[in-house]
Every structure is written in structure tokens, then in C-alpha cells.
Design an enzyme around this catalytic site. Structure first.
Site, PDB file in Angstrom:
ATOM      1  N   ASN A 142      -5.393  16.888  -0.011  1.00 36.68           N
ATOM      2  CA  ASN A 142      -6.192  16.649  -1.172  1.00 36.68           C
ATOM      3  C   ASN A 142      -6.520  17.882  -1.621  1.00 36.68           C
ATOM      4  OD1 ASN A 142      -6.751  13.802  -0.799  1.00 36.68           O
ATOM      5  ND2 ASN A 142      -8.272  14.129   0.927  1.00 36.68           N
ATOM      6  N   CYS A 180      -1.009   8.316   0.585  1.00 40.02           N
ATOM      7  CA  CYS A 180      -1.441   8.088  -1.045  1.00 40.02           C
ATOM      8  C   CYS A 180      -0.277   7.405  -1.586  1.00 40.02           C
ATOM      9  CB  CYS A 180      -1.231   9.851  -1.579  1.00 40.02           C
ATOM     10  SG  CYS A 180      -1.587   9.585  -3.208  1.00 40.02           S
ATOM     11  N   GLY A 181      -1.053   6.182  -1.908  1.00 40.39           N
ATOM     12  CA  GLY A 181      -0.338   5.225  -2.870  1.00 40.39           C
ATOM     13  C   GLY A 181       0.721   5.816  -4.022  1.00 40.39           C
ATOM     14  N   ASN A 182      -0.010   6.302  -5.115  1.00 39.06           N
ATOM     15  CA  ASN A 182       0.822   6.946  -6.048  1.00 39.06           C
ATOM     16  C   ASN A 182       1.683   7.871  -5.489  1.00 39.06           C
ATOM     17  OD1 ASN A 182      -0.538   5.222  -8.234  1.00 39.06           O
ATOM     18  ND2 ASN A 182      -2.214   6.465  -8.051  1.00 39.06           N
ATOM     19  N   ASN A 234     -12.653   6.349   0.283  1.00 41.29           N
ATOM     20  CA  ASN A 234     -12.407   6.203  -1.035  1.00 41.29           C
ATOM     21  C   ASN A 234     -13.119   5.107  -1.675  1.00 41.29           C
ATOM     22  OD1 ASN A 234     -10.089   8.078  -0.653  1.00 41.29           O
ATOM     23  ND2 ASN A 234      -8.718   7.088  -1.885  1.00 41.29           N
ATOM     24  N   GLU A 265     -11.934   9.182  -4.942  1.00 42.91           N
ATOM     25  CA  GLU A 265     -11.159   9.527  -3.779  1.00 42.91           C
ATOM     26  C   GLU A 265     -11.721  10.834  -3.297  1.00 42.91           C
ATOM     27  OE1 GLU A 265      -6.657   9.486  -4.127  1.00 42.91           O
ATOM     28  OE2 GLU A 265      -6.766   9.081  -6.277  1.00 42.91           O
ATOM     29  N   ARG A 266     -11.925  10.504  -1.856  1.00 43.04           N
ATOM     30  CA  ARG A 266     -12.403  11.530  -1.195  1.00 43.04           C
ATOM     31  C   ARG A 266     -11.629  12.625  -1.019  1.00 43.04           C
ATOM     32  NH1 ARG A 266     -11.046   9.489   5.234  1.00 43.04           N
ATOM     33  NH2 ARG A 266      -8.654   9.274   4.818  1.00 43.04           N
ATOM     34  N   CYS A 314      -5.467   5.451  -8.231  1.00 42.34           N
ATOM     35  CA  CYS A 314      -5.309   5.367  -7.024  1.00 42.34           C
ATOM     36  C   CYS A 314      -4.504   4.315  -6.214  1.00 42.34           C
ATOM     37  CB  CYS A 314      -6.783   5.482  -6.174  1.00 42.34           C
ATOM     38  SG  CYS A 314      -6.414   5.513  -4.445  1.00 42.34           S
ATOM     39  N   GLY A 315      -3.489   4.479  -5.964  1.00 46.31           N
ATOM     40  CA  GLY A 315      -2.641   3.581  -5.395  1.00 46.31           C
ATOM     41  C   GLY A 315      -2.885   2.585  -4.109  1.00 46.31           C
ATOM     42  N   THR A 316      -3.632   3.356  -3.050  1.00 45.25           N
ATOM     43  CA  THR A 316      -4.078   2.507  -2.156  1.00 45.25           C
ATOM     44  C   THR A 316      -5.229   2.000  -2.541  1.00 45.25           C
ATOM     45  OG1 THR A 316      -5.362   4.613  -1.051  1.00 45.25           O
ATOM     46  CG2 THR A 316      -2.923   4.088  -0.471  1.00 45.25           C
TER      47      THR A 316
END
Length: 281
Positions: free
Chosen positions: A66, A75-77, A198, A216-217, A225-227
């Protein structure tokens, strides 16, 4: 030492990707490098740093740091952007491969048009609502689905789920007008979450569309945020609020999330290249 990088974004969630398969950067320095490169005033600027490493259990490994230097499991994205980087920079010459992350091996599939990456579809694994998997100190000790949680001066209805990292999905009626800086920070640090979380603030528009704002943390408010999008869809599908294919809308577009309610969840969306260059580490 000079380091080549590519900056990409997934619907505004921007990140820097570097190749360190030769281990030129000390593992103890990666968090410092992330803080330096992600700084928007004195560095390249980004929500996170992604680092390509060799893997013993997958085609390649992705480390996620991060902007504050803390390491994240996933990280999804990021995995979509990472996948485009890996393919276009020639690290892996084919359009389907496996990526080792701290939350397990993920399986992205590049969607190509005339050799260009148009989008990436990712097998994100099975979402878990178990408190121990999130992790979360849930009041009933098992799960936290559409239950009440207090933050700052307000009470919310929320669902906790792990879609690669801890996510708290907060249901609201006016997500665009919500002060997510205030409530996101409070919920990220809530006593229920020993590793922080998150926060996905969502508004269900209809059975196929959900609006998301992300906290997001380690980053704060992000454009996507993807996730978090996967968590939002999973939480809605779990409670019967939407169909099993959901468009999760964010300011710059939408992610398509597919989940049958039991097995693996799939995320599809863009990964845009912004620029590349070299930086002095």
C-alpha cells in the site's frame, strides 16, 4: 540504482508495477520503496506498488504494498494491472497464467483484441464469510451478515467477507452523499477487526446494479477497489438482494462480478496503461 516501472490504473485505482525477479531490492526495503514511489508529491504517485517475483507454485508471484508501506495480501484491480504488465513486458508470453499472492494462487485470463489487452477476467477464489477467515471478532463468533455496526456517530448495517483481503460491506441508501473519509477511517480501525479492514460502501440500485465507494486500509479513499467490488457483489448475492451477475459501478466505470453463491467468484474489468519510465531508487 535505476528501476524501470509502468504505471497503470483499474478504473482510477492507480498503481506502480516493477519487475524484481532478480531480487535487486532487499525485502526489507520494499515498504520504503513503496512509500517513496507512491508519494503523490515527491514520487510517481499511486495507491499501491506491485512487485513481480519468481514463484515456486505459480507462473509468477505478485507482492502488494500500500502507499503507506504496509503489505497487503491481494489487490483486485492490482492483479488485472499486474497481469497486463506481465504480458506486455514479456515476462509471460501467453494470455492465461497463474499468479501467487499472499491470499493464494489467482488465475487471470487476458481478453485480447489484435494483441492488445482490452480487459482481464480473474478467478478470485471462494469468498469466505467465516469470522476466522476474515479475520473478525464477530459478536456471534461465526459470521457477520447484515448485522449492525457502529462507527463515529452512526450505526450501519453491514456484512463482513474475505475476498482476498478483509472487507466490510456497508449498505447505505445515499452512498454518493456519504462522508466516507469519516466513516471509512473509523470502520477500518474498528475493534472487530484485529488486522483492520477495507470498507466497501454500497447502494443497491436494482437487482443487477450496485454503486460502490471504496475505503482501503493503508490507502484511504480510492476510486475503485476490485476485492471490494467482489465483496459487494458477494454480500448482495448472499442475502438475495441481486442476481448472480452484478455490475458494480464506480466513478470511472464498472466491474462485472459473477458468483453462483457457492464456488469461485469472478471479476472482469479494464487495466489501463498510463505511462512508463525509470526512477532512481
Amino acid at each position: 540504482m535505476k528501476q524501470y516501472f509502468v504505471k497503470l490504473h483499474g478504473l482510477g485505482n492507480d498503481m506502480i508495477v516493477i519487475d524484481d525477479r532478480e531480487n535487486n531490492i532487499s525485502p526489507f526495503e520494499l515498504n520504503k520503496v513503496a512509500r517513496k514511489l507512491c508519494n503523490r508529491r515527491t514520487g510517481i504517485g499511486g495507491d499501491c506498488l506491485l512487485v513481480a517475483k519468481n514463484s515456486e507454485c505459480a507462473d509468477i508471484r505478485m507482492l502488494v504494498f500500500n502507499s503507506d508501506g504496509t503489505e497487503a495480501q491481494m489487490c483486485g484491480n492490482g492483479i488485472r494491472c499486474f497481469s497486463r504488465f506481465v504480458y506486455e513486458e514479456g515476462l509471460i508470453p501467453y494470455d492465461g497464467f497463474t499468479v501467487e499472492t499472499l491470499s493464494g494462487v489467482k488465475k487471470p485470463q487476458l481478453l485480447l483484441l489484435d494483441g492488445r489487452v482490452m480487459a482481464v477476467r480473474v478467478d478470485m477464489g471462494v469468498p469466505s464469510f467465516l469470522a476466522g477467515d476474515i479475520p473478525m471478532e464477530a459478536p456471534n463468533g461465526e459470521d457477520f451478515i447484515r448485522q449492525s455496526i457502529s462507527a463515529a456517530d452512526r450505526e450501519f448495517i453491514a456484512t463482513a467477507v474475505n475476498t482476498g483481503i478483509p472487507q466490510l460491506v456497508v449498505f447505505t441508501e445515499n452512498v454518493r452523499g456519504l462522508d466516507i473519509e469519516k466513516y471509512g477511517l473509523a470502520l477500518e480501525h474498528h475493534d472487530f477487526f484485529p488486522e483492520k479492514t477495507n470498507v466497501a460502501f454500497i447502494e443497491v440500485e436494482d437487482r443487477r446494479n450496485v454503486v460502490l465507494r471504496s475505503w482501503e486500509r493503508g490507502c484511504g479513499a480510492t476510486l475503485c477497489c476490485g476485492t471490494g467490488a467482489a465483496a459487494a457483489a458477494a454480500a448482495c448475492i448472499k442475502s438475495g438482494l441481486t442476481e448472480k451477475v452484478v455490475s458494480v459501478r464506480v466513478p470511472l466505470g464498472a466491474l462485472r462480478i459473477e458468483w453462483d453463491g457457492e464456488s469461485n467468484i469472478y471479476m472482469s474489468g479494464p487495466a489501463e496503461r498510463i505511462f512508463s519510465g525509470t526512477v532512481e531508487l
